[in-house]
Each structure stands twice: as structure tokens, then as C-alpha cells.
Design a protein around this motif. Structure first.
Motif, short mmCIF file in Angstrom:
data_model
loop_
_atom_site.label_atom_id
_atom_site.label_comp_id
_atom_site.label_asym_id
_atom_site.label_seq_id
_atom_site.Cartn_x
_atom_site.Cartn_y
_atom_site.Cartn_z
N ASP A 20 9.85 14.05 4.12
CA ASP A 20 10.26 15.44 3.92
C ASP A 20 11.07 15.58 2.64
OD1 ASP A 20 9.03 16.12 6.30
OD2 ASP A 20 10.85 15.72 7.48
N THR A 21 11.95 14.62 2.41
CA THR A 21 12.77 14.63 1.20
C THR A 21 12.81 13.22 0.61
OG1 THR A 21 14.79 14.19 2.46
CG2 THR A 21 14.23 16.51 2.02
N LEU A 22 13.04 13.14 -0.67
CA LEU A 22 13.21 11.87 -1.35
C LEU A 22 14.46 11.93 -2.21
CD1 LEU A 22 9.56 11.03 -2.56
CD2 LEU A 22 10.86 9.86 -0.77
N CYS A 23 15.22 10.83 -2.21
CA CYS A 23 16.45 10.78 -2.98
C CYS A 23 16.49 9.49 -3.79
CB CYS A 23 17.68 10.84 -2.07
SG CYS A 23 17.78 12.33 -1.05
N THR A 24 17.22 9.54 -4.87
CA THR A 24 17.43 8.32 -5.65
C THR A 24 18.08 7.25 -4.78
OG1 THR A 24 17.72 9.64 -7.64
CG2 THR A 24 18.51 7.38 -7.71
N GLY A 25 17.54 6.07 -4.81
CA GLY A 25 18.06 4.96 -4.00
C GLY A 25 17.30 4.71 -2.73
N ASP A 26 16.40 5.63 -2.33
CA ASP A 26 15.63 5.43 -1.11
C ASP A 26 14.70 4.23 -1.24
OD1 ASP A 26 16.77 7.56 0.13
OD2 ASP A 26 15.07 8.92 -0.11
N ILE A 27 14.51 3.49 -0.14
CA ILE A 27 13.52 2.42 -0.06
C ILE A 27 12.26 3.01 0.54
CG2 ILE A 27 12.99 0.13 0.84
CD1 ILE A 27 15.24 0.13 -1.17
N VAL A 28 11.15 2.89 -0.20
CA VAL A 28 9.90 3.55 0.19
C VAL A 28 8.75 2.57 0.12
CG1 VAL A 28 10.71 5.82 -0.56
CG2 VAL A 28 9.50 4.32 -2.18
N ALA A 29 7.59 3.03 0.58
CA ALA A 29 6.34 2.28 0.41
C ALA A 29 5.57 2.93 -0.73
CB ALA A 29 5.53 2.31 1.69
N ALA A 30 5.07 2.10 -1.64
CA ALA A 30 4.39 2.65 -2.82
C ALA A 30 3.35 1.66 -3.32
CB ALA A 30 5.39 2.97 -3.93
N PRO A 31 2.26 2.16 -3.93
CA PRO A 31 1.30 1.28 -4.59
C PRO A 31 1.84 0.83 -5.94
CG PRO A 31 0.59 3.55 -4.80
CD PRO A 31 1.85 3.58 -3.97
N PHE A 32 1.02 0.04 -6.63
CA PHE A 32 1.38 -0.47 -7.96
C PHE A 32 0.20 -0.21 -8.88
CE2 PHE A 32 2.08 -3.83 -11.15
CZ PHE A 32 3.43 -3.65 -11.42
N GLN A 33 0.48 0.10 -10.15
CA GLN A 33 -0.59 0.44 -11.09
C GLN A 33 -1.64 -0.67 -11.14
OE1 GLN A 33 -1.21 3.12 -12.66
NE2 GLN A 33 0.69 4.31 -12.73
N GLY A 34 -2.90 -0.26 -10.99
CA GLY A 34 -4.00 -1.21 -11.08
C GLY A 34 -4.08 -2.16 -9.90
N ARG A 66 4.69 11.34 -7.40
CA ARG A 66 5.55 11.56 -6.24
C ARG A 66 4.74 11.65 -4.95
NH1 ARG A 66 10.86 15.22 -5.81
NH2 ARG A 66 11.08 15.25 -3.53
N ASP A 67 3.56 12.25 -5.01
CA ASP A 67 2.78 12.42 -3.78
C ASP A 67 2.11 11.13 -3.32
OD1 ASP A 67 0.86 12.16 -5.69
OD2 ASP A 67 -0.05 14.14 -5.38
N SER A 68 2.22 10.04 -4.11
CA SER A 68 1.65 8.75 -3.69
C SER A 68 2.65 7.90 -2.92
CB SER A 68 1.15 7.97 -4.91
OG SER A 68 2.24 7.57 -5.73
N ILE A 69 3.87 8.38 -2.77
CA ILE A 69 4.93 7.61 -2.12
C ILE A 69 5.00 7.98 -0.64
CG2 ILE A 69 7.43 7.23 -2.04
CD1 ILE A 69 7.46 7.70 -5.05
N CYS A 70 5.20 6.96 0.21
CA CYS A 70 5.31 7.17 1.65
C CYS A 70 6.64 6.63 2.17
CB CYS A 70 4.18 6.47 2.40
SG CYS A 70 2.54 7.17 2.07
N SER A 71 7.05 7.15 3.30
CA SER A 71 8.22 6.59 3.99
C SER A 71 7.89 5.18 4.46
CB SER A 71 8.62 7.46 5.18
OG SER A 71 8.98 8.76 4.75
N LEU A 72 8.88 4.31 4.42
CA LEU A 72 8.66 2.92 4.82
C LEU A 72 8.91 2.76 6.31
CD1 LEU A 72 8.01 0.08 3.67
CD2 LEU A 72 10.47 -0.32 3.55
N ARG A 73 7.94 2.19 7.00
CA ARG A 73 8.10 1.93 8.43
C ARG A 73 9.25 0.96 8.65
NH1 ARG A 73 2.47 0.17 10.92
NH2 ARG A 73 3.65 -1.77 11.11
N SER A 74 10.04 1.19 9.69
CA SER A 74 11.27 0.41 9.89
C SER A 74 11.00 -1.08 10.07
CB SER A 74 12.05 0.95 11.09
OG SER A 74 11.24 0.89 12.27
N ASP A 75 9.86 -1.45 10.66
CA ASP A 75 9.60 -2.88 10.87
C ASP A 75 9.31 -3.61 9.57
OD1 ASP A 75 7.27 -1.18 11.05
OD2 ASP A 75 6.10 -2.99 11.39
N PHE A 76 9.02 -2.87 8.50
CA PHE A 76 8.80 -3.50 7.20
C PHE A 76 10.12 -3.76 6.46
CE2 PHE A 76 4.50 -1.25 7.32
CZ PHE A 76 3.84 -2.38 7.79
N LEU A 77 11.23 -3.47 7.10
CA LEU A 77 12.53 -3.71 6.49
C LEU A 77 13.19 -5.00 6.97
CD1 LEU A 77 14.01 -0.09 6.55
CD2 LEU A 77 13.69 -1.48 4.51
#
Length: 502
Positions: free
Chosen positions: A309-323, A356-367
Motif C-alpha cells: 500500500d505504501t513504500l518508504c525509504t529503508g523498507d525491505i522489499v522483494a525485487a527483481p534485478f536488471q537482466g 516502483r510497480d515492480s516491487i513487492c512486499s517481502l513475505r515474513s518467512d523470507f526474513l
């Protein structure tokens, strides 16, 4: 009756009673001295058979066993008293008399067990094994703890011979085991287990390395300077996504010992600031987590459910990597004007910009897995100028196989205090070739760096000689002390050398 006894009879009676009491005392005293082992009620009241055996002095230890285990086992299983007569007055290395006492059948059974031990070719035997160099580190363990445990558990003596040829991981080292047949069998089994575990670990590590994608020097160079990233971390320490609210943020710990350990160099800003991944027993855990993340976030419906719903600087997220089709854990560093987000990948140390729209919330078990990227500085050198040149950084990336997942050996030399915290200063050695190559010395030889000026207090932390681009990893001799309860056998010792292959 008193009046009917004469004086002579009274005298005789007075002599007889004390003498009888004294004889009874001697009888019971002798019995107490002989019987340390109390027989059962049936044995005490039944017919007894006593068997005496002459035992050669070099077989006494085998019959007694470690801390008396063997002779006690014979007594317990046969319900007999089995005891060596006192050795008082015997000369050194003289045969000992063993006395077996119990019911006839039980005594004969105990005698048979003793004779079986005596029939063994040697009470103390020796077994020589050839062990691959790559397994030596695991068998010895940190500070020799593992090999000491093998000795304590098996009651055998284990010694690993010194060998100067440690650069070849497939070289064979001689391991000598001394003890009884059973002790040797037990110790060999424990050693075989350690070799199998190390072999399995190396297989997983090879599979993990083979399956990893090379992120390339261009992307690995794209990192955020330490002071800027630390400022982001400090300013947003309490600002995380909902999925991260219950997690304890932590980075994998560097080894605290002075030995060498295996690492990957995962990202480089320059020689004074780069990132390592420490390889250990759970080396494949990161790759398995990335695989699970990729399988989950590759499903479009899961991505929709994970849109924050919201994203802030410092958040830990799930994201792809270029290529790259895989998904990774990342920290948000900055929101850019073009709608992209600057990300720091916490398990690799590099950075990338993603929509920004490629970023997802990180599931808690991945922490649950600690962040794997550890910031370091190369020990002992400084730029041959005001700053590190691009050519020097390119050479450093090539020498360290940056993001190509080829292991190096690392050792913590010292720690450097910076404005943002403490940075470990690392010595890096490439042991994959025919000679060990020290990375810092090679940079100096090529003219891209010069050695730092150490104070006398730092000299002890410089480690092995790194001249001529090579580094000889140190060896150390340790001794396994005998068990406090053991009287037989010689003191065992083994040689501990730093394993240069992980």
C-alpha cells in the motif's frame, strides 16, 4: 556353674575366647579385602568356583579397559568378581594374577571372555588412513575441538601427520589411529562421518555456485557509497514495511577466529569498500531462499497480493534485478523523479534501479535468513595516489572473481574505525591455482597500490608474509591430552593446519 569351674579352666576359657574372636576378625578382613564386587544373594549362598589366570603386563590395560569399563562389563554380565591381585612387590612389566570368583558356569563364562581378550594379536593396535586434504579442516575442527571430541568419544588416539603440500585439496594426508580393535573401529566411523558431511557440503556448494547467475562487473560496481547508505539506514531504522515489523534485522556475522575462511566477493566499490559472502555449512541456504522467492513472485496472482500500500525509504522489499529473472531481498534507498526506486540488495551489496510497480512486499518467512552481504576493506594497502583508479578496481574485480562465485580464502587482519562504524580489514588469498596468490600484493606488484605504513602495534595483525604476490598459510601443532582416568597408552598428538579449501 561358676563355682564348678576350676581356676585352670577359667584361664583356658579366657585364652580361647579372645583367640576365636581374633581368628574371626582375620577371616572377615581377608574376605573384605578380596571382594570389591558384591555378588548377588544367590551367588553368595551357592557353590563358588575360583579361577586364577596369569595375565601378561601388556594385556592388563586391555582387560581393565578405559577407566575400568571392560572389567566392570565382564563382572556385570557374568555376576562374577573379577579382580587383579595387588601388584605390591611385583617388578615392573611382571605378569599380573587375575582372580575370577563366582558360580561355576558364570566363572567359566568370565574366564572365556578374558581369554578372548588375551587372544587378540595386540591389545593396542594401529590403523593408518589416507584422508583428503579438503576434509582435514572439518575433522580437526576449530582449535582442534572436533578431533578432541572424536578421541574422547572413541577412547582412541588420533593423529594427523604434518604435510607441507596443502595447496592441492586432493592431496592425501596420513591419519594414524591407535587403540583396541573396538576403539579404532569407533574412531574410524566418526572420521568417515565427518568426511561424508564435508563431501555433502562441498557438493551443495558446487551446485549453488553452478546455478548462480554472474551479475557482472558493471552491475557489481553500481553500489552506493558506505557513508550515504549508512545515513539512509540510520534515518530510517524504525521505518519498515508491515511484513518487516516483527523481524529482527541482522547481518551474517564474520568469523571471530584468526583462521582463514572461504568467501565470495559479491560487489565492489573500490578496494577500501567491497562486499563478501561468507561460505559456511549453510552456504546453500541463500540460493534456496532465492529459488523459493522466484517461484513465488513469478506468479502474477502472488505479485498482485504482494503489492504494498505504501513504500518508504529503508523498507525491505522483494525485487527483481536488471537482466535477471530471479527475485531478491532489497532495501529502498531512494525514490527517483522518473518513478524508479534505487535499491540496495542486502545479500549481495550491489545496487540497481527498478520501476516502483515492480516491487513487492517481502513475505515474513523470507526474513529469517541474516543478510548475507558483509562490508569489508582490503588490509595492508592504500591507493598509489589520491584515490583508487578505474584500472585498479577492474583488476581487483578480476583477481577476486567478483560476482562470479569462485571462492577465495579470507582472514580478518584488523578493524578500521570510520565515521559510520567499524569495518573489518580483510586479507584475501586465491588458492585455486598452483600457487597461493595474495590479492593485495598483486595490486602492489602491478603498480596500482602501495603497502600501508603499520605501526609497531599493528605488526602482529599483519598475518603471513605477503611478499611476491604469494601467501603461505600458517600451520599449528596441537596435542590431544590423555583422559584423566586412563593409565594405558601414549599421549596422542595431531597437527592442525588451516584448510585452504574451505
Amino acid at each position: 556353674m561358676k563355682d564348678s569351674l576350676t581356676t585352670r579352666q577359667w584361664v583356658a576359657l579366657g585364652i580361647t575366647i579372645p583367640a576365636s574372636i581374633f581368628l574371626l576378625y582375620l577371616l572377615f578382613k581377608k574376605r573384605d579385602e578380596e571382594e570389591d564386587y558384591r555378588p548377588s544373594k544367590d551367588l553368595a549362598t551357592g557353590q563358588q568356583l575360583t579361577i586364577e589366570l596369569r595375565v601378561p603386563y601388556d594385556k592388563v590395560g586391555a582387560i581393565i579397559g578405559q577407566q575400568g569399563v571392560t572389567i566392570k562389563k565382564i563382572q556385570d554380565e557374568t555376576s562374577c568378581r573379577v579382580k587383579f591381585q595387588s601388584e605390591t612387590g611385583l617388578e615392573e612389566k611382571e605378569d599380573r594374577l587375575l582372580v575370577i570368583r563366582g558360580k561355576p558356569d558364570n566363572a567359566l563364562q568370565a574366564e572365556q571372555r578374558v581369554r578372548k581378550i588375551l587372544a587378540e594379536p595386540n591389545a593396542v593396535q594401529t590403523l593408518e588412513l589416507k584422508i583428503p586434504q579438503w576434509a582435514i579442516g572439518r575433522i580437526i575442527g576449530r582449535n582442534g575441538d572436533n578431533i578432541r571430541q572424536i578421541c574422547r568419544t572413541s577412547k582412541a588416539r588420533v593423529r594427523i601427520e604434518r604435510d607441507d603440500d596443502r595447496r592441492d585439496p586432493h592431496a592425501l594426508r596420513e591419519c594414524i589411529i591407535k587403540g583396541t580393535h573396538e576403539q579404532i573401529r569407533y574412531a574410524k566411523g566418526l572420521i568417515d562421518e565427518e568426511i561424508a558431511q564435508e563431501e555433502e557440503y562441498r557438493r551443495k556448494l558446487e551446485n549453488a555456485s553452478a546455478n548462480r547467475k554472474q551479475r557482472g562487473s558493471k552491475t557489481s560496481r553500481d553500489v552506493m557509497p558506505r557513508d550515504q547508505r549508512q545515513a539512509v539506514d540510520t534515518a530510517t531504522a524504525d521505518n519498515h514495511t508491515k511484513d518487516d515489523s516483527d523481524a529482527v534485522e541482522h547481518i551474517v556475522q564474520m568469523p571471530t577466529h584468526d583462521d582463514y575462511f572461504s568467501v565470495y566477493v559479491s560487489a565492489v566499490e573500490h578496494m577500501g569498500h567491497f562486499w563478501l559472502q561468507v561460505l559456511g555449512p549453510k552456504a546453500g541456504t541463500l540460493d534456496l531462499m532465492i529459488q523459493n522467492m522466484t517461484e513465488y513472485y513469478a506468479v502474477e496472482s502472488n505479485q498482485k497480493l504482494s503489492k504494498p500500500d505504501t513504500l518508504c525509504t529503508g523498507d525491505i522489499v522483494a525485487a527483481p534485478f536488471q537482466g535477471d529473472e530471479s527475485w531478491y531481498r532489497a532495501r529502498i534507498l531512494e525514490f527517483l523523479e522518473d518513478g524508479q526506486v534505487d535499491l540496495y540488495y542486502v545479500d549481495f551489496g550491489d545496487s540497481d534501479k527498478m520501476p516502483r510497480d515492480s516491487i513487492c512486499s517481502l513475505r515474513s518467512d523470507f526474513l529469517s535468513l541474516p543478510y548475507q552481504a558483509v562490508e569489508c576493506s582490503l588490509a595492508g594497502i592504500q591507493p598509489d595516489g589520491s584515490c583508487w583508479s578505474e584500472e585498479a578496481i577492474d583488476l581487483f574485480e578480476d583477481l577476486t572473481y567478483c560476482a562470479k562465485w569462485k571462492p577465495l580464502m579470507a582472514r580478518i587482519v584488523s578493524y578500521q574505525q570510520t565515521s559510520t562504524g567499524t569495518l573489518p580489514c580483510i586479507e584475501l588469498v586465491d588458492t585455486t591455482g598452483t600457487e597461493d596468490v595474495n590479492i593485495a600484493s598483486t595490486l602492489v606488484e602491478r603498480g596500482y597500490a602501495r603497502f600501508s605504513n603499520f605501526s609497531s602495534s599493528d605488526a602482529s595483525n599483519q598475518g603471513p608474509n605477503i611478499a611476491n604476490g604469494s601467501s603461505r598459510l600458517p600451520g599449528e601443532t596441537l596435542t590431544v591430552p590423555p583422559d584423566s582416568g586412563e593409565s594405558e597408552g601414549e599421549e596422542g598428538e595431531f597437527t592442525k593446519e588451516v584448510s585452504v579449501t574451505g
